[in-house]
Design a protein around this motif. Structure first.
Motif, PDB file in Angstrom:
ATOM      1  N   ALA A   1      52.888  27.754  18.815  1.00  0.00           N
ATOM      2  CA  ALA A   1      52.635  26.377  19.255  1.00  0.00           C
ATOM      3  C   ALA A   1      53.371  26.054  20.555  1.00  0.00           C
ATOM      4  CB  ALA A   1      53.057  25.405  18.161  1.00  0.00           C
ATOM      5  N   THR A   2      54.650  26.443  20.635  1.00  0.00           N
ATOM      6  CA  THR A   2      55.438  26.067  21.813  1.00  0.00           C
ATOM      7  C   THR A   2      55.064  26.886  23.052  1.00  0.00           C
ATOM      8  OG1 THR A   2      57.233  27.571  21.129  1.00  0.00           O
ATOM      9  CG2 THR A   2      57.385  25.255  20.450  1.00  0.00           C
ATOM     10  N   ALA A   3      54.434  28.031  22.881  1.00  0.00           N
ATOM     11  CA  ALA A   3      54.011  28.820  24.044  1.00  0.00           C
ATOM     12  C   ALA A   3      53.095  27.984  24.941  1.00  0.00           C
ATOM     13  CB  ALA A   3      53.293  30.090  23.592  1.00  0.00           C
TER      14      ALA A   3
ATOM     15  N   LEU B   1      52.716  24.498  24.437  1.00  0.00           N
ATOM     16  CA  LEU B   1      53.346  23.191  24.630  1.00  0.00           C
ATOM     17  C   LEU B   1      54.307  23.199  25.814  1.00  0.00           C
ATOM     18  CD1 LEU B   1      54.142  20.310  23.796  1.00  0.00           C
ATOM     19  CD2 LEU B   1      55.762  21.330  22.160  1.00  0.00           C
ATOM     20  N   PHE B   2      55.171  24.215  25.886  1.00  0.00           N
ATOM     21  CA  PHE B   2      56.181  24.244  26.937  1.00  0.00           C
ATOM     22  C   PHE B   2      55.598  24.526  28.323  1.00  0.00           C
ATOM     23  CE2 PHE B   2      59.584  25.469  23.584  1.00  0.00           C
ATOM     24  CZ  PHE B   2      59.696  24.133  23.215  1.00  0.00           C
ATOM     25  N   GLU B   3      54.327  24.918  28.381  1.00  0.00           N
ATOM     26  CA  GLU B   3      53.671  25.077  29.672  1.00  0.00           C
ATOM     27  C   GLU B   3      53.398  23.714  30.315  1.00  0.00           C
ATOM     28  OE1 GLU B   3      50.123  27.344  29.224  1.00  0.00           O
ATOM     29  OE2 GLU B   3      51.173  29.252  28.899  1.00  0.00           O
ATOM     30  N   VAL B   4      53.236  22.702  29.475  1.00  0.00           N
ATOM     31  CA  VAL B   4      52.925  21.363  29.995  1.00  0.00           C
ATOM     32  C   VAL B   4      54.056  20.363  29.790  1.00  0.00           C
ATOM     33  CG1 VAL B   4      50.450  21.712  29.664  1.00  0.00           C
ATOM     34  CG2 VAL B   4      51.788  20.685  27.826  1.00  0.00           C
ATOM     35  N   ALA B   5      54.969  20.658  28.867  1.00  0.00           N
ATOM     36  CA  ALA B   5      56.053  19.707  28.591  1.00  0.00           C
ATOM     37  C   ALA B   5      57.304  20.473  28.158  1.00  0.00           C
ATOM     38  CB  ALA B   5      55.635  18.712  27.510  1.00  0.00           C
ATOM     39  N   ASP B   6      58.129  20.837  29.133  1.00  0.00           N
ATOM     40  CA  ASP B   6      59.359  21.554  28.817  1.00  0.00           C
ATOM     41  C   ASP B   6      60.601  20.783  29.246  1.00  0.00           C
ATOM     42  OD1 ASP B   6      59.127  21.810  31.528  1.00  0.00           O
ATOM     43  OD2 ASP B   6      59.338  24.000  31.582  1.00  0.00           O
ATOM     44  N   THR B   7      60.426  19.488  29.499  1.00  0.00           N
ATOM     45  CA  THR B   7      61.542  18.592  29.795  1.00  0.00           C
ATOM     46  C   THR B   7      61.342  17.312  28.997  1.00  0.00           C
ATOM     47  OG1 THR B   7      60.452  17.425  31.629  1.00  0.00           O
ATOM     48  CG2 THR B   7      61.644  19.481  32.169  1.00  0.00           C
ATOM     49  N   PRO B   8      62.404  16.549  28.748  1.00  0.00           N
ATOM     50  CA  PRO B   8      62.236  15.281  28.031  1.00  0.00           C
ATOM     51  C   PRO B   8      61.288  14.334  28.756  1.00  0.00           C
ATOM     52  CG  PRO B   8      64.546  15.910  28.086  1.00  0.00           C
ATOM     53  CD  PRO B   8      63.833  16.855  29.001  1.00  0.00           C
ATOM     54  N   GLU B   9      61.339  14.319  30.093  1.00  0.00           N
ATOM     55  CA  GLU B   9      60.472  13.435  30.865  1.00  0.00           C
ATOM     56  C   GLU B   9      58.998  13.805  30.664  1.00  0.00           C
ATOM     57  OE1 GLU B   9      64.497  13.612  32.762  1.00  0.00           O
ATOM     58  OE2 GLU B   9      63.076  15.108  32.003  1.00  0.00           O
ATOM     59  N   ALA B  10      58.707  15.103  30.723  1.00  0.00           N
ATOM     60  CA  ALA B  10      57.321  15.551  30.552  1.00  0.00           C
ATOM     61  C   ALA B  10      56.841  15.325  29.127  1.00  0.00           C
ATOM     62  CB  ALA B  10      57.202  17.029  30.918  1.00  0.00           C
ATOM     63  N   MET B  11      57.754  15.491  28.159  1.00  0.00           N
ATOM     64  CA  MET B  11      57.382  15.276  26.759  1.00  0.00           C
ATOM     65  C   MET B  11      57.090  13.803  26.519  1.00  0.00           C
ATOM     66  SD  MET B  11      56.948  17.228  24.058  1.00  0.00           S
ATOM     67  CE  MET B  11      58.050  18.648  24.195  1.00  0.00           C
TER      68      MET B  11
ATOM     69  N   THR C   1      64.381  22.889  25.315  1.00  0.00           N
ATOM     70  CA  THR C   1      63.308  23.577  24.596  1.00  0.00           C
ATOM     71  C   THR C   1      63.836  24.224  23.319  1.00  0.00           C
ATOM     72  OG1 THR C   1      63.608  25.495  26.071  1.00  0.00           O
ATOM     73  CG2 THR C   1      61.820  23.950  26.591  1.00  0.00           C
ATOM     74  N   LEU C   2      65.118  24.589  23.307  1.00  0.00           N
ATOM     75  CA  LEU C   2      65.705  25.149  22.077  1.00  0.00           C
ATOM     76  C   LEU C   2      65.771  24.086  20.986  1.00  0.00           C
ATOM     77  CD1 LEU C   2      67.149  27.332  20.428  1.00  0.00           C
ATOM     78  CD2 LEU C   2      69.295  26.616  21.515  1.00  0.00           C
ATOM     79  N   VAL C   3      66.279  22.906  21.302  1.00  0.00           N
ATOM     80  CA  VAL C   3      66.421  21.876  20.268  1.00  0.00           C
ATOM     81  C   VAL C   3      65.052  21.431  19.758  1.00  0.00           C
ATOM     82  CG1 VAL C   3      66.515  19.814  21.754  1.00  0.00           C
ATOM     83  CG2 VAL C   3      67.747  19.833  19.590  1.00  0.00           C
ATOM     84  N   VAL C   4      64.046  21.398  20.633  1.00  0.00           N
ATOM     85  CA  VAL C   4      62.695  21.050  20.192  1.00  0.00           C
ATOM     86  C   VAL C   4      62.151  22.133  19.275  1.00  0.00           C
ATOM     87  CG1 VAL C   4      60.300  20.741  20.928  1.00  0.00           C
ATOM     88  CG2 VAL C   4      62.141  19.611  22.189  1.00  0.00           C
ATOM     89  N   ALA C   5      62.311  23.394  19.653  1.00  0.00           N
ATOM     90  CA  ALA C   5      61.800  24.494  18.835  1.00  0.00           C
ATOM     91  C   ALA C   5      62.468  24.524  17.472  1.00  0.00           C
ATOM     92  CB  ALA C   5      62.015  25.827  19.559  1.00  0.00           C
ATOM     93  N   VAL C   6      63.770  24.311  17.435  1.00  0.00           N
ATOM     94  CA  VAL C   6      64.490  24.332  16.153  1.00  0.00           C
ATOM     95  C   VAL C   6      64.051  23.158  15.288  1.00  0.00           C
ATOM     96  CG1 VAL C   6      66.738  24.267  15.024  1.00  0.00           C
ATOM     97  CG2 VAL C   6      66.466  25.544  17.145  1.00  0.00           C
ATOM     98  N   ALA C   7      63.893  21.988  15.888  1.00  0.00           N
ATOM     99  CA  ALA C   7      63.436  20.819  15.126  1.00  0.00           C
ATOM    100  C   ALA C   7      62.040  21.056  14.555  1.00  0.00           C
ATOM    101  CB  ALA C   7      63.440  19.583  16.015  1.00  0.00           C
ATOM    102  N   LEU C   8      61.172  21.720  15.310  1.00  0.00           N
ATOM    103  CA  LEU C   8      59.818  22.005  14.835  1.00  0.00           C
ATOM    104  C   LEU C   8      59.805  23.075  13.745  1.00  0.00           C
ATOM    105  CD1 LEU C   8      57.806  22.094  18.195  1.00  0.00           C
ATOM    106  CD2 LEU C   8      57.826  20.264  16.487  1.00  0.00           C
ATOM    107  N   SER C   9      60.847  23.891  13.688  1.00  0.00           N
ATOM    108  CA  SER C   9      60.850  25.025  12.758  1.00  0.00           C
ATOM    109  C   SER C   9      61.192  24.657  11.325  1.00  0.00           C
ATOM    110  CB  SER C   9      61.827  26.097  13.247  1.00  0.00           C
ATOM    111  OG  SER C   9      63.179  25.680  13.087  1.00  0.00           O
ATOM    112  N   ALA C  10      61.594  23.419  11.073  1.00  0.00           N
ATOM    113  CA  ALA C  10      61.898  22.998   9.702  1.00  0.00           C
ATOM    114  C   ALA C  10      60.668  23.187   8.818  1.00  0.00           C
ATOM    115  CB  ALA C  10      62.344  21.538   9.686  1.00  0.00           C
ATOM    116  N   GLN C  11      60.826  23.928   7.726  1.00  0.00           N
ATOM    117  CA  GLN C  11      59.744  24.217   6.792  1.00  0.00           C
ATOM    118  C   GLN C  11      58.551  24.875   7.489  1.00  0.00           C
ATOM    119  OE1 GLN C  11      58.927  21.161   3.793  1.00  0.00           O
ATOM    120  NE2 GLN C  11      60.743  20.048   4.446  1.00  0.00           N
ATOM    121  N   ALA C  12      58.832  25.688   8.495  1.00  0.00           N
ATOM    122  CA  ALA C  12      57.796  26.437   9.209  1.00  0.00           C
ATOM    123  C   ALA C  12      58.397  27.764   9.647  1.00  0.00           C
ATOM    124  CB  ALA C  12      57.296  25.661  10.423  1.00  0.00           C
TER     125      ALA C  12
END
Length: 231
Positions: free
Chosen positions: A69-71, A73-83, A50-61
């Motif tokens: 957004a991740t609050a 998102l991570f309720e339904v997809a907080d693993t690579p499999e779920a994503m 979830t850290l690497v996803v959050a950091v990747a999403l934070s570019a220019q944001a």
């Protein structure tokens, strides 16, 4: 086309600094340490994925917009499999408020697929492997590795770039040049936390247009203070 091999983190041979300059730099970071001994990212995360996803999403944001957004998102997809199960189409509504969300959705799903197929759903905490993931560049990898205390790294964003120049820590004209200077000048025991100290200082005190020099804990050590005090 595969990405070129990632550059390994480097600690540049320390420049020849006068004893007075060495003492000034050390004092700057010791003062930051006295205010916040264990600074952390303001992005909200649960684990390495979830850290690497959050950091990747934070570019220019902003971190605030990403956390909103991740609050959900991570309720339904907080693993690579779920994503991966969510898919690009399912992911976009969660991150549509973030800039460049179409490209980011594509990268996040591609990243999840690689993590599932090649790494058993785990995030590789090796710089070369991490930087080879879609949507993960040197800066994102540095943030992740530093936040998880895997590697003392400094990700040079707009805040770090600005503060480093104002404090006379760097004259570099590119983020890579600034990174190398900082890695060589900052006392090694403080390197794992220096990244966050500089970001927080730039975000809340040494702001772009009108730095709050009157509130700055290192104003007396700053060679740029005369440019702003009394304006």
């Amino acid at each position: 086309m595969p990405k070129p091999p990632a550059k390994t983190a480097r600690r540049k041979k320390p420049p020849r600094l006068s004893p007075a300059e060495q003492a000034r730099i050390a004092e700057i970071f010791h003062r930051f340490e006295s205010l916040e001994s264990d600074p952390r990212t303001e992005l909200e995360y649960k684990d390495a994925y979830t850290l690497v996803v959050a950091v990747a999403l934070s570019a220019q944001a902003t971190d605030v917009s990403v956390n909103k957004a991740t609050a959900k998102l991570f309720e339904v997809a907080d693993t690579p499999e779920a994503m991966l199960a969510l898919g690009e189409h399912g992911l976009k509504p969660f991150i549509s408020s973030i800039g460049l969300f179409n490209t980011k959705a594509k990268n996040v799903i591609a990243m999840a697929r690689i993590l599932v197929e090649q790494y058993g759903g785990r995030v590789p905490l090796d710089r070369a492997a991490l930087q080879a993931l879609p949507g993960v560049g040197r800066k994102t990898a540095s943030v992740v590795l530093n936040e998880l205390r895997v590697e003392p790294a400094i990700a040079v964003d707009t805040h770090v770039f600005r503060v480093s120049h104002r404090l006379g820590l760097s004259t570099g004209k590119t983020p890579d040049a600034v990174e190398l200077e900082l890695m060589g000048k900052i006392p090694e025991p403080l390197l794992t936390r220096a990244h966050h100290w500089l970001i927080l200082h730039g975000r809340y005190t040494c702001i772009a247009r009108r730095p709050k020099c009157e509130e700055c804990p290192v104003a007396d050590l700053c060679p740029s203070r005369h440019l702003f005090i009394g304006r």
